[in-house]
Design a protein around this motif. Structure first.
Motif, mmCIF file in Angstrom:
data_model
loop_
_atom_site.group_PDB
_atom_site.id
_atom_site.type_symbol
_atom_site.label_atom_id
_atom_site.label_comp_id
_atom_site.label_asym_id
_atom_site.label_seq_id
_atom_site.Cartn_x
_atom_site.Cartn_y
_atom_site.Cartn_z
ATOM 1 N N VAL A 128 39.929 19.336 -3.803
ATOM 2 C CA VAL A 128 38.612 18.814 -4.191
ATOM 3 C C VAL A 128 38.143 19.442 -5.497
ATOM 4 N N LEU A 129 38.258 20.751 -5.599
ATOM 5 C CA LEU A 129 37.810 21.438 -6.814
ATOM 6 C C LEU A 129 38.616 20.988 -8.032
ATOM 7 N N THR A 140 31.858 39.884 2.086
ATOM 8 C CA THR A 140 32.230 38.829 1.152
ATOM 9 C C THR A 140 32.215 37.499 1.905
ATOM 10 N N TYR A 141 32.023 36.441 1.170
ATOM 11 C CA TYR A 141 32.007 35.106 1.761
ATOM 12 C C TYR A 141 33.162 34.293 1.206
ATOM 13 N N GLU A 142 33.804 33.556 2.078
ATOM 14 C CA GLU A 142 34.837 32.619 1.678
ATOM 15 C C GLU A 142 34.362 31.228 2.060
ATOM 16 N N SER A 143 34.476 30.284 1.127
ATOM 17 C CA SER A 143 34.040 28.916 1.371
ATOM 18 C C SER A 143 35.244 27.988 1.377
ATOM 19 N N TYR A 144 35.202 27.035 2.294
ATOM 20 C CA TYR A 144 36.263 26.051 2.415
ATOM 21 C C TYR A 144 35.655 24.666 2.569
ATOM 22 N N ILE A 145 36.369 23.662 2.111
ATOM 23 C CA ILE A 145 36.032 22.272 2.410
ATOM 24 C C ILE A 145 37.118 21.782 3.358
#
Length: 107
Positions: free
Chosen positions: A60-61, A31-36
């Motif tokens: 941000v979202l 699985t991939y987790e995305s962060y800013i």
């Protein structure tokens, strides 16, 4: 306790994690987790002297009313926050720094 730092850069960080439920199966899909993340300059206002970053993903979202991260969104936030002072706090449970207030307070 709230801290203060000046934003140097905003970047998109993607982390690949192995799914623990599929660990012993042959057909494993990570699985991939995305962060800013907002990288901060070294400053006497910062909590520590290491490279500082603040997780601003949810802020941000919410601010841009998006469900997914895109390069265009990250670039827009990077331009809006470059060299801006932000307030952040340390969450001991997550061992992460988060924006203190809403993103609209700083853009």
């Amino acid at each position: 306790m709230s801290y203060r730092g000046k934003v140097r850069n905003v970047r998109w960080c993607r982390i690949e994690r192995e799914c623990s439920n599929d660990h012993w199966r042959s057909d494993v899909h990570p699985t991939y987790e995305s962060y800013i993340l907002a990288d901060l300059y070294d400053s006497p206002h910062n909590r520590i002297d290491e490279d500082m970053y603040v997780d601003i993903t949810d802020d941000v979202l919410d601010y841009y009313d998006r469900e997914r991260i895109s390069w265009n969104l990250v670039n827009e936030v990077r331009e809006a926050l470059h060299n801006v002072w932000i307030d952040y706090y340390y969450d001991e449970y997550d061992d992460e720094d988060y924006l203190d207030g809403s993103l609209g307070d700083f853009i």
